[in-house]
Design a protein around this motif. Structure first.
Motif, PDB file in Angstrom:
ATOM      1  N   HIS A 178      11.623  22.352  28.272  1.00 57.22           N
ATOM      2  CA  HIS A 178      12.838  23.156  28.401  1.00 57.22           C
ATOM      3  C   HIS A 178      12.543  24.540  28.966  1.00 57.22           C
ATOM      4  CE1 HIS A 178      15.567  20.350  26.378  1.00 57.22           C
ATOM      5  NE2 HIS A 178      14.579  20.097  25.529  1.00 57.22           N
ATOM      6  N   MET A 179      11.377  25.088  28.667  1.00 61.21           N
ATOM      7  CA  MET A 179      11.039  26.445  29.105  1.00 61.21           C
ATOM      8  C   MET A 179      10.715  26.530  30.594  1.00 61.21           C
ATOM      9  SD  MET A 179       8.647  27.765  25.950  1.00 61.21           S
ATOM     10  CE  MET A 179       9.342  28.279  24.365  1.00 61.21           C
ATOM     11  N   ILE A 180       9.971  25.565  31.111  1.00 57.69           N
ATOM     12  CA  ILE A 180       9.513  25.642  32.502  1.00 57.69           C
ATOM     13  C   ILE A 180      10.677  25.724  33.488  1.00 57.69           C
ATOM     14  CG2 ILE A 180       8.310  24.358  34.320  1.00 57.69           C
ATOM     15  CD1 ILE A 180       6.297  23.468  32.136  1.00 57.69           C
ATOM     16  N   PRO A 181      11.708  24.882  33.385  1.00 50.00           N
ATOM     17  CA  PRO A 181      12.842  25.012  34.319  1.00 50.00           C
ATOM     18  C   PRO A 181      13.572  26.346  34.177  1.00 50.00           C
ATOM     19  CG  PRO A 181      12.869  22.867  33.240  1.00 50.00           C
ATOM     20  CD  PRO A 181      11.869  23.710  32.507  1.00 50.00           C
ATOM     21  N   ALA A 182      13.489  26.950  32.984  1.00 53.46           N
ATOM     22  CA  ALA A 182      14.192  28.215  32.741  1.00 53.46           C
ATOM     23  C   ALA A 182      13.352  29.433  33.110  1.00 53.46           C
ATOM     24  CB  ALA A 182      14.597  28.300  31.272  1.00 53.46           C
ATOM     25  N   GLY A 183      12.115  29.207  33.533  1.00 55.40           N
ATOM     26  CA  GLY A 183      11.280  30.334  33.960  1.00 55.40           C
ATOM     27  C   GLY A 183      10.166  30.718  33.019  1.00 55.40           C
ATOM     28  N   GLY A 184      10.078  30.059  31.844  1.00 56.14           N
ATOM     29  CA  GLY A 184       8.957  30.343  30.947  1.00 56.14           C
ATOM     30  C   GLY A 184       9.362  30.577  29.517  1.00 56.14           C
ATOM     31  N   GLY A 185       8.353  30.896  28.697  1.00 57.33           N
ATOM     32  CA  GLY A 185       8.590  31.137  27.278  1.00 57.33           C
ATOM     33  C   GLY A 185       7.276  31.252  26.533  1.00 57.33           C
ATOM     34  N   VAL A 223      -3.868  26.688  29.605  1.00 60.08           N
ATOM     35  CA  VAL A 223      -4.393  26.566  30.964  1.00 60.08           C
ATOM     36  C   VAL A 223      -3.477  25.679  31.816  1.00 60.08           C
ATOM     37  CG1 VAL A 223      -6.305  25.674  32.363  1.00 60.08           C
ATOM     38  CG2 VAL A 223      -6.779  26.983  30.277  1.00 60.08           C
ATOM     39  N   GLU A 224      -3.013  24.586  31.223  1.00 64.04           N
ATOM     40  CA  GLU A 224      -2.184  23.640  31.955  1.00 64.04           C
ATOM     41  C   GLU A 224      -0.855  24.239  32.392  1.00 64.04           C
ATOM     42  OE1 GLU A 224      -0.551  19.048  31.280  1.00 64.04           O
ATOM     43  OE2 GLU A 224      -2.269  19.809  30.137  1.00 64.04           O
ATOM     44  N   TRP A 225      -0.284  25.127  31.551  1.00 66.64           N
ATOM     45  CA  TRP A 225       1.048  25.659  31.843  1.00 66.64           C
ATOM     46  C   TRP A 225       1.053  27.122  32.264  1.00 66.64           C
ATOM     47  CZ3 TRP A 225       2.877  23.335  26.553  1.00 66.64           C
ATOM     48  CH2 TRP A 225       3.014  21.940  26.685  1.00 66.64           C
ATOM     49  N   ALA A 226      -0.114  27.716  32.450  1.00 69.40           N
ATOM     50  CA  ALA A 226      -0.199  29.156  32.717  1.00 69.40           C
ATOM     51  C   ALA A 226       0.611  29.584  33.940  1.00 69.40           C
ATOM     52  CB  ALA A 226      -1.660  29.567  32.891  1.00 69.40           C
ATOM     53  N   LYS A 227       0.527  28.832  35.023  1.00 68.00           N
ATOM     54  CA  LYS A 227       1.229  29.216  36.251  1.00 68.00           C
ATOM     55  C   LYS A 227       2.688  28.777  36.253  1.00 68.00           C
ATOM     56  CE  LYS A 227      -2.919  29.450  39.096  1.00 68.00           C
ATOM     57  NZ  LYS A 227      -3.653  28.940  40.289  1.00 68.00           N
ATOM     58  N   LYS A 228       3.101  28.158  35.162  1.00 67.68           N
ATOM     59  CA  LYS A 228       4.498  27.724  35.055  1.00 67.68           C
ATOM     60  C   LYS A 228       5.297  28.636  34.134  1.00 67.68           C
ATOM     61  CE  LYS A 228       3.179  22.939  35.994  1.00 67.68           C
ATOM     62  NZ  LYS A 228       3.128  21.545  35.502  1.00 67.68           N
ATOM     63  N   GLY A 229       4.678  29.729  33.691  1.00 65.72           N
ATOM     64  CA  GLY A 229       5.389  30.729  32.900  1.00 65.72           C
ATOM     65  C   GLY A 229       5.405  30.499  31.408  1.00 65.72           C
ATOM     66  N   VAL A 230       4.713  29.450  30.944  1.00 69.64           N
ATOM     67  CA  VAL A 230       4.696  29.161  29.508  1.00 69.64           C
ATOM     68  C   VAL A 230       3.373  29.596  28.909  1.00 69.64           C
ATOM     69  CG1 VAL A 230       4.786  27.356  27.749  1.00 69.64           C
ATOM     70  CG2 VAL A 230       6.302  27.236  29.733  1.00 69.64           C
ATOM     71  N   ILE A 278       2.895  37.404  14.374  1.00 62.20           N
ATOM     72  CA  ILE A 278       3.789  36.372  14.901  1.00 62.20           C
ATOM     73  C   ILE A 278       4.811  36.974  15.859  1.00 62.20           C
ATOM     74  CG2 ILE A 278       5.593  36.406  13.101  1.00 62.20           C
ATOM     75  CD1 ILE A 278       4.012  33.278  14.738  1.00 62.20           C
ATOM     76  N   VAL A 279       5.273  38.184  15.577  1.00 58.78           N
ATOM     77  CA  VAL A 279       6.217  38.844  16.481  1.00 58.78           C
ATOM     78  C   VAL A 279       5.514  39.221  17.786  1.00 58.78           C
ATOM     79  CG1 VAL A 279       7.637  40.906  16.824  1.00 58.78           C
ATOM     80  CG2 VAL A 279       7.763  39.654  14.665  1.00 58.78           C
ATOM     81  N   PHE A 280       4.284  39.677  17.692  1.00 56.86           N
ATOM     82  CA  PHE A 280       3.504  40.000  18.894  1.00 56.86           C
ATOM     83  C   PHE A 280       3.399  38.776  19.807  1.00 56.86           C
ATOM     84  CE2 PHE A 280      -0.834  39.740  20.783  1.00 56.86           C
ATOM     85  CZ  PHE A 280      -0.656  40.670  21.795  1.00 56.86           C
ATOM     86  N   LEU A 281       3.014  37.636  19.232  1.00 61.18           N
ATOM     87  CA  LEU A 281       2.816  36.432  20.037  1.00 61.18           C
ATOM     88  C   LEU A 281       4.128  35.849  20.553  1.00 61.18           C
ATOM     89  CD1 LEU A 281       0.040  34.657  17.934  1.00 61.18           C
ATOM     90  CD2 LEU A 281      -0.227  35.858  20.124  1.00 61.18           C
ATOM     91  N   GLY A 282       5.205  36.041  19.812  1.00 57.22           N
ATOM     92  CA  GLY A 282       6.491  35.470  20.208  1.00 57.22           C
ATOM     93  C   GLY A 282       7.319  36.342  21.122  1.00 57.22           C
ATOM     94  N   SER A 283       6.928  37.591  21.279  1.00 55.98           N
ATOM     95  CA  SER A 283       7.722  38.550  22.047  1.00 55.98           C
ATOM     96  C   SER A 283       7.065  38.868  23.390  1.00 55.98           C
ATOM     97  CB  SER A 283       7.890  39.839  21.238  1.00 55.98           C
ATOM     98  OG  SER A 283       6.638  40.524  21.145  1.00 55.98           O
ATOM     99  N   ASP A 284       7.724  39.738  24.156  1.00 59.00           N
ATOM    100  CA  ASP A 284       7.197  40.142  25.456  1.00 59.00           C
ATOM    101  C   ASP A 284       5.995  41.068  25.338  1.00 59.00           C
ATOM    102  OD1 ASP A 284       9.175  38.674  26.681  1.00 59.00           O
ATOM    103  OD2 ASP A 284      10.533  40.376  26.918  1.00 59.00           O
ATOM    104  N   ALA A 285       5.696  41.513  24.123  1.00 56.11           N
ATOM    105  CA  ALA A 285       4.530  42.381  23.937  1.00 56.11           C
ATOM    106  C   ALA A 285       3.235  41.659  24.306  1.00 56.11           C
ATOM    107  CB  ALA A 285       4.462  42.871  22.490  1.00 56.11           C
ATOM    108  N   SER A 286       3.250  40.334  24.268  1.00 58.57           N
ATOM    109  CA  SER A 286       2.051  39.544  24.590  1.00 58.57           C
ATOM    110  C   SER A 286       2.214  38.808  25.918  1.00 58.57           C
ATOM    111  CB  SER A 286       1.761  38.544  23.470  1.00 58.57           C
ATOM    112  OG  SER A 286       2.863  37.666  23.274  1.00 58.57           O
ATOM    113  N   ARG A 287       2.929  39.408  26.844  1.00 61.72           N
ATOM    114  CA  ARG A 287       3.274  38.722  28.100  1.00 61.72           C
ATOM    115  C   ARG A 287       2.055  38.296  28.922  1.00 61.72           C
ATOM    116  NH1 ARG A 287       4.803  44.043  29.220  1.00 61.72           N
ATOM    117  NH2 ARG A 287       6.988  43.559  28.866  1.00 61.72           N
ATOM    118  N   PHE A 288       0.899  38.951  28.729  1.00 67.75           N
ATOM    119  CA  PHE A 288      -0.304  38.592  29.483  1.00 67.75           C
ATOM    120  C   PHE A 288      -1.353  37.978  28.567  1.00 67.75           C
ATOM    121  CE2 PHE A 288      -3.992  39.776  32.386  1.00 67.75           C
ATOM    122  CZ  PHE A 288      -3.594  38.938  33.414  1.00 67.75           C
TER     123      PHE A 288
END
Length: 303
Positions: A178-185, A223-230, A278-288
């Motif tokens: 569900h995330m990949i078609p929407a741009g990531g997650g 690794v498998e989904w890194a370039k797909k935004g997940v 858990i908030v760090f990993l689930g939020s945009d704070a961990s975008r990279f």
């Protein structure tokens, strides 16, 4: 001049002056408060499996405290999932949060047996139907049992792997679909420090191995989904004082002393100690951040 000799309007101003000063001081303090907005879960749709109790419930509560208002609490029994969802709303709208009202939150309870791929797919379908998307998923459903290797019943081993390993995989894979078609997650698998060490004195070989599998699964999927935004990461708690653990340790104080003595910080963790991670990993704070293990164990794995 005595206050009683002043005109009425002046007396009111004198009485209100300290109150106004306090309000201005509070407003100024809030205006000066600084925080990184990337840690916010506002405007994100989240799913937490195993969310009706234990650490799963604490993860859901941490998301709500960080601004999440759209959340699916997924658990084995529908009644428990719905009850936890309502409790989260009630807590968020308690007297200590006068600015919040129930209509601000859309938190649902969803029935799911994570060991069944079909059940996981059904839970996602219900969530997507309700919210339209999913941005952050926590795969928290899991079990632990203590049997010696020779005595461990096969049906119990299979059940443990079906929940801990297959359940984590089904949850992550369906999220990505569900995330990949929407741009990531963001997907966070809940592991354990047991993926890195052998717990003592309790025997739990299948559990340790299952969490090692979850840890490597997160890295592989990342690794498998890194370039797909997940992004896929793993949160590994140490010994935590959940309600269940407290019940067990109430009858075995020596075990509690052993665990505490082996932890450099000299104590077991409180469930709230995991909120920031858990908030760090689930939020945009961990975008990279992806393919990473965040271990919260009071230093247990250092020694």
């Amino acid at each position: 001049m005595a206050t009683s000799l002043l005109p009425r309007s002046a007396r009111v101003a004198v009485v209100l002056a300290p109150h106004r000063a306090r309000l201005m001081s509070t407003a100024q303090s809030r205006a000066k408060a600084k925080f990184l907005p990337d840690f916010s879960m506002a405007n994100k749709v989240a799913i937490v499996t195993g969310g009706a109790r234990g650490l799963g419930y604490e993860f859901a509560r941490a998301f709500v405290r960080s601004g999440c208002t759209q959340l699916a609490v997924v658990d084995l029994k529908l009644e428990e999932a719905q009850s936890a969802a309502q409790e989260l709303v009630n807590t968020a709208c308690s007297p200590s949060h006068p600015d919040s009202k129930p209509s601000d939150y859309k938190i649902i309870g969803v029935e799911c047996d994570v060991s069944s791929e079909r059940s996981v797919q059904k839970a996602y379908a219900e969530t997507i139907e309700t919210f339209g998307r999913v941005d952050s998923v926590v795969a928290s459903a899991g079990i632990v049992e203590n049997y010696s290797a020779f005595d461990y019943p096969f049906d119990r081993i299979k059940r443990l792997y079906d929940i801990n390993v297959h359940g984590a995989f089904f949850t992550a894979r369906e999220a990505a679909r569900h995330m990949i078609p929407a741009g990531g997650g963001a997907i966070t698998l809940v592991g354990s420090m047991s993926s890195s060490i052998v717990n003592i004195p309790q025997p739990q070989t299948p559990y340790n191995a299952s969490k090692a599998a979850v840890k490597h699964m997160a890295a592989s999927l990342a690794v498998e989904w890194a370039k797909k935004g997940v992004r896929v990461n793993v949160l590994s708690p140490g010994y935590m004082l959940t309600k269940l653990t407290k019940t067990i340790l109430a009858h075995d104080q020596e075990l509690k002393k052993t665990w505490e003595s082996l932890t450099p910080m000299g104590r077991m963790g409180e469930p709230e100690d995991l909120a920031g991670a858990i908030v760090f990993l689930g939020s945009d704070a961990s975008r990279f951040v992806t393919g990473t293990e965040v271990r919260v164990d009071g230093g247990y794995c250092i020694i």
